[in-house]
Scaffold this active site. Structure first.
Site, PDB file in Angstrom:
ATOM      1  N   GLY A  18       0.827  -1.220   0.000  1.00  0.00           N
ATOM      2  CA  GLY A  18       0.000   0.000   0.000  1.00  0.00           C
ATOM      3  C   GLY A  18       0.851   1.256   0.000  1.00  0.00           C
ATOM      4  O   GLY A  18       0.531   2.235   0.671  1.00  0.00           O
ATOM      5  N   LYS A  84       5.386  22.237 -11.053  1.00  0.00           N
ATOM      6  CA  LYS A  84       6.771  21.999 -11.486  1.00  0.00           C
ATOM      7  C   LYS A  84       6.855  22.229 -12.993  1.00  0.00           C
ATOM      8  O   LYS A  84       6.104  21.631 -13.757  1.00  0.00           O
ATOM      9  CB  LYS A  84       7.163  20.561 -11.129  1.00  0.00           C
ATOM     10  N   LEU A 339       8.495  -0.142  -7.072  1.00  0.00           N
ATOM     11  CA  LEU A 339       9.892  -0.470  -6.763  1.00  0.00           C
ATOM     12  C   LEU A 339      10.168  -1.969  -6.872  1.00  0.00           C
ATOM     13  O   LEU A 339      11.300  -2.378  -7.108  1.00  0.00           O
ATOM     14  CB  LEU A 339      10.244   0.042  -5.365  1.00  0.00           C
ATOM     15  N   GLU A 348      15.476  12.108 -12.636  1.00  0.00           N
ATOM     16  CA  GLU A 348      14.523  12.724 -13.566  1.00  0.00           C
ATOM     17  C   GLU A 348      13.072  12.416 -13.170  1.00  0.00           C
ATOM     18  O   GLU A 348      12.169  12.443 -14.003  1.00  0.00           O
ATOM     19  CB  GLU A 348      14.807  12.269 -15.009  1.00  0.00           C
ATOM     20  N   GLY A 351       9.974   7.620 -11.213  1.00  0.00           N
ATOM     21  CA  GLY A 351       9.417   6.488 -10.456  1.00  0.00           C
ATOM     22  C   GLY A 351       7.910   6.367 -10.602  1.00  0.00           C
ATOM     23  O   GLY A 351       7.378   5.312 -10.968  1.00  0.00           O
TER      24      GLY A 351
HETATM   25  C1  LIG Z   1      15.380   8.115  -2.695  1.00  0.00           C
HETATM   26  C2  LIG Z   1      14.192   8.017  -3.598  1.00  0.00           C
HETATM   27  C3  LIG Z   1      13.640   9.166  -4.134  1.00  0.00           C
HETATM   28  C4  LIG Z   1      12.561   9.083  -5.024  1.00  0.00           C
HETATM   29  N1  LIG Z   1      12.064  10.209  -5.584  1.00  0.00           N
HETATM   30  C5  LIG Z   1      11.099  10.116  -6.527  1.00  0.00           C
HETATM   31  C6  LIG Z   1      10.582  11.271  -7.155  1.00  0.00           C
HETATM   32  O1  LIG Z   1      10.962  12.402  -6.873  1.00  0.00           O
HETATM   33  N2  LIG Z   1       9.627  11.097  -8.096  1.00  0.00           N
HETATM   34  C7  LIG Z   1       9.152   9.867  -8.435  1.00  0.00           C
HETATM   35  O2  LIG Z   1       8.299   9.769  -9.328  1.00  0.00           O
HETATM   36  N3  LIG Z   1       9.589   8.755  -7.810  1.00  0.00           N
HETATM   37  C8  LIG Z   1      10.539   8.858  -6.872  1.00  0.00           C
HETATM   38  N4  LIG Z   1      10.977   7.729  -6.239  1.00  0.00           N
HETATM   39  C9  LIG Z   1      10.301   6.455  -6.508  1.00  0.00           C
HETATM   40  C10 LIG Z   1       9.002   6.395  -5.696  1.00  0.00           C
HETATM   41  O3  LIG Z   1       9.241   6.729  -4.352  1.00  0.00           O
HETATM   42  C11 LIG Z   1       8.397   5.006  -5.764  1.00  0.00           C
HETATM   43  O4  LIG Z   1       8.271   4.637  -7.106  1.00  0.00           O
HETATM   44  C12 LIG Z   1       7.025   4.980  -5.128  1.00  0.00           C
HETATM   45  O5  LIG Z   1       7.038   5.506  -3.847  1.00  0.00           O
HETATM   46  C13 LIG Z   1       6.462   3.578  -5.112  1.00  0.00           C
HETATM   47  O6  LIG Z   1       6.947   2.824  -4.067  1.00  0.00           O
HETATM   48  P1  LIG Z   1       6.267   1.413  -3.830  1.00  0.00           P
HETATM   49  O7  LIG Z   1       4.833   1.639  -3.545  1.00  0.00           O
HETATM   50  O8  LIG Z   1       6.640   0.533  -4.955  1.00  0.00           O
HETATM   51  O9  LIG Z   1       7.022   0.836  -2.553  1.00  0.00           O
HETATM   52  P2  LIG Z   1       6.885   1.195  -0.999  1.00  0.00           P
HETATM   53  O10 LIG Z   1       6.619   2.624  -0.765  1.00  0.00           O
HETATM   54  O11 LIG Z   1       8.105   0.607  -0.361  1.00  0.00           O
HETATM   55  O12 LIG Z   1       5.622   0.395  -0.498  1.00  0.00           O
HETATM   56  C14 LIG Z   1       5.667  -0.985  -0.224  1.00  0.00           C
HETATM   57  C15 LIG Z   1       4.387  -1.425   0.446  1.00  0.00           C
HETATM   58  O13 LIG Z   1       4.406  -2.829   0.583  1.00  0.00           O
HETATM   59  C16 LIG Z   1       3.990  -3.182   1.866  1.00  0.00           C
HETATM   60  N5  LIG Z   1       4.581  -4.466   2.222  1.00  0.00           N
HETATM   61  C17 LIG Z   1       5.873  -4.847   2.081  1.00  0.00           C
HETATM   62  N6  LIG Z   1       6.034  -6.098   2.546  1.00  0.00           N
HETATM   63  C18 LIG Z   1       4.812  -6.515   2.966  1.00  0.00           C
HETATM   64  C19 LIG Z   1       4.335  -7.701   3.567  1.00  0.00           C
HETATM   65  N7  LIG Z   1       5.135  -8.728   3.858  1.00  0.00           N
HETATM   66  N8  LIG Z   1       3.028  -7.777   3.877  1.00  0.00           N
HETATM   67  C20 LIG Z   1       2.181  -6.741   3.623  1.00  0.00           C
HETATM   68  N9  LIG Z   1       2.597  -5.584   3.061  1.00  0.00           N
HETATM   69  C21 LIG Z   1       3.895  -5.485   2.759  1.00  0.00           C
HETATM   70  C22 LIG Z   1       4.454  -2.042   2.753  1.00  0.00           C
HETATM   71  O14 LIG Z   1       3.713  -1.985   3.959  1.00  0.00           O
HETATM   72  C23 LIG Z   1       4.152  -0.856   1.838  1.00  0.00           C
HETATM   73  O15 LIG Z   1       2.795  -0.510   1.974  1.00  0.00           O
HETATM   74  C24 LIG Z   1      12.022   7.807  -5.332  1.00  0.00           C
HETATM   75  C25 LIG Z   1      12.551   6.658  -4.738  1.00  0.00           C
HETATM   76  C26 LIG Z   1      13.628   6.740  -3.882  1.00  0.00           C
HETATM   77  C27 LIG Z   1      14.175   5.495  -3.272  1.00  0.00           C
END
Ligand SMILES: Cc1cc2nc3c(=O)[nH]c(=O)nc-3n(C[C@H](O)[C@H](O)[C@H](O)COP(=O)(O)OP(=O)(O)OC[C@H]3O[C@@H](n4cnc5c(N)ncnc54)[C@H](O)[C@@H]3O)c2cc1C
Length: 504
Positions: A18, A84, A339, A348, A351
């Site tokens: 989430g 932006k 991710l 850029e 993500g």
């Molecule tokens: C340093 C950094 C800067 C960034 N800056 C930008 C930016 O400026 N612009 C941009 O577009 N993108 C950016 N990104 C990328 C962006 O942050 C991600 O693409 C976006 O937040 C998506 O993350 P996610 O949802 O894939 O993962 P996460 O935010 O890690 O979410 C993972 C989810 O999985 C759940 N989960 C994990 N394991 C389990 C489990 N066993 N059981 C139940 N739930 C679980 C967690 O609770 C969480 O809800 C950046 C990334 C980084 C690392």
């Protein structure tokens, strides 16, 4: 709901995670698929935090908002957004130098030849200012101005291209509310096991810490870097791109704004890696992205603190990753989005776009329970090409530099780069030509902004430019610049625009 091939229809989608990826997927699926097509269930654990970064976007995000049908001003207020118009790159080409990567375009094309060829000829002869002077977004950014595009005939005000800076946590919350209202079932709980079907190795169900078993037809892995399903259960494999992009750590820390809010992101190159500054309505997001091979973990916070304009208002958030991509973002009945699918550093702001792109492609290739391998292969091929082109664009910022003042920059200057990028650089350095390949994300303006900004110099220019008299080219360039300047001068300051329309 019509049920011709109903038994083969996907009836249960399970999204694990989430973060922004999970809730963007849930929001888009609930909007497009409608509640009576299938059930959508999202599982997230309160005990596993999200990355809580991802604050700068690119203009494509507006399309996502439009598909959801959300009111932009409401969205801006609830996510503390600002606008932006591009990114300023400071100290990337050389210390003390800066350039903009603006959204939108430069000038306007003349006689079917790209504008920049005419500019290049005059620039090479010292008869035209820098290309930035022909970008509405670049000039408006520096003056702190913003307005939305409005119908103004041929004026550049009709085609302003913009994105947002927003609070990533508030954005996920906003989408969660949206998705739950459209019928997405949210379950709080930790996934502790994944069961595969004996017959074909597809995912059958996930098991929660509570003991509950959640079955599904299609599983979306949004579990973040850990890739719980796609890698943990299905062992899909990963292509490591660290040889070209060695930054693998970040620390993020917000602070309060001191002055008015800029309508652009700042990226400042450091001795190794770079820092970001992302202005929101209620605070500034700061971060330092760095390579662990060149910077130790105890140096990072000190460097970031030294760059910040005021005291931090939160604890440092430390992040680590390996740059690269899953060998297959879609494998069997599991699609990794966010991710979990792979990551190239946020230089850029790609993500969230990659999440949006994966959702759009998955909807385009939406499966039945039969899961045609040809659909899966096409999806994977398209996403891989998109990721590779983005990767190359980001490598360009490191490779094309005059900086050789640290081990890190000497490494970047000397590293071998992917063949496709080398070809693009060679093409530009010959006669200033730039081609957008396939369906790649970044267009000619973006490539030009960074190739020129980083100091690449073409030897010549498009020969057909010579069909126009130099005095006529000069006259046209002058006219285009004066139209852009006039247009910028009537744009309000961003602060005033926000106060009037969408103050949080
Ligand atoms: C340093 C950094 C800067 C960034 N800056 C930008 C930016 O400026 N612009 C941009 O577009 N993108 C950016 N990104 C990328 C962006 O942050 C991600 O693409 C976006 O937040 C998506 O993350 P996610 O949802 O894939 O993962 P996460 O935010 O890690 O979410 C993972 C989810 O999985 C759940 N989960 C994990 N394991 C389990 C489990 N066993 N059981 C139940 N739930 C679980 C967690 O609770 C969480 O809800 C950046 C990334 C980084 C690392």
């Amino acid at each position: 709901m019509e049920s011709s091939s109903n038994d083969n229809r996907i009836k249960n989608i399970v999204i694990v995670g989430g973060g922004t990826a999970g809730w963007m997927t849930a929001a888009a699926f609930s909007k497009v698929l409608k509640a009576d097509y299938c059930n959508i269930r999202l599982i997230e654990s309160d005990n596993i935090s999200t990355v809580s970064v991802g604050e700068a976007t690119i203009p494509q995000i507006s399309l996502f908002n439009k598909i959801l049908g959300i009111d932009e001003n409401d969205f801006i207020r609830k996510t503390q957004s600002t606008f932006k118009l591009g990114i300023e790159f400071i100290d990337w080409k050389a210390k003390g130098h800066s350039y903009m990567h603006p959204f939108g375009s430069y000038g306007t094309d003349m006689d079917a030849i790209q504008f920049h060829h005419y500019w290049l000829k005059m620039y090479q002869q010292g008869k035209a200012p820098d290309i930035e002077e022909y970008s509405l977004a670049a000039i408006a950014s520096k003056e702190g101005r913003f307005t939305r595009p409005h119908n103004a005939g041929n004026s550049p005000l009709s085609s302003i291209s913009y994105a947002f800076h927003f609070d990533a946590t508030l954005y996920a919350k906003y989408l969660r509310e949206f998705a739950v209202n459209l019928g997405v079932e949210r379950t709080e709980g930790k996934v502790i096991d994944v069961s595969l079907r004996n017959s074909d190795g597809f995912i059958d169900s996930v098991v929660l810490e509570s003991g509950e078993r959640v079955s599904g037809d299609l599983f979306i892995d949004c579990s973040g870097f850990r890739g719980l399903l796609i890698e943990g259960a299905l062992k899909t494999g990963f292509d490591d791109w660290s040889e070209w992009l060695p930054c693998d750590r970040a620390v993020a820390m917000p602070c309060m704004a001191k002055n008015s809010v800029d309508p652009y992101t700042k990226s400042t190159a450091q001795g190794a890696g770079w820092t970001w500054r992302i202005p929101l309505q209620h605070r500034i997001g700061n971060g330092y992205v760095y390579p662990s091979k060149f910077v130790s973990d105890d140096e990072d916070v000190a460097l970031l603190r030294a760059q910040m304009e005021s005291e931090p208002i939160g604890e440092p958030n430390f992040l680590r990753w390996t740059t690269g991509v899953r060998k297959k973002g879609w494998h069997k009945n599991c699609v990794a989005i966010g991710l979990s699918a792979g990551f190239v550093e946020p230089l850029e702001s790609t993500g969230l776009h990659l999440i949006q792109s994966a959702i759009a492609k998955l909807l385009g290739m939406f499966p039945s329970k039969g899961f045609e391998q040809a659909d899966i292969d096409t999806y994977n091929e398209q996403l891989n090409v998109e990721m590779e082109r983005i990767r190359d664009f980001i490598i360009l910022h490191y490779k094309a530099t005059e900086r050789d003042d640290t081990d890190f920059w000497r490494f970047c200057q000397n590293m071998k780069i992917p063949e496709n990028l080398q070809k693009k650089m060679d093409l530009y350095q010959a006669n200033g030509r730039i081609y957008r390949q396939d369906t790649e994300l970044f267009n000619e303006t973006s490539w030009l902004a960074v190739m020129h900004g980083q100091g690449l110099k073409p030897k010549g220019y498009h020969p057909l430019v010579d069909t126009l008299e130099p005095t006529e080219i000069e006259r046209r360039l002058h006219h285009i610049k004066s139209v852009i300047d006039k247009s910028v001068s009537v744009m309000p300051m961003q602060d005033d625009f926000i106060n009037k329309n969408c103050k949080a």
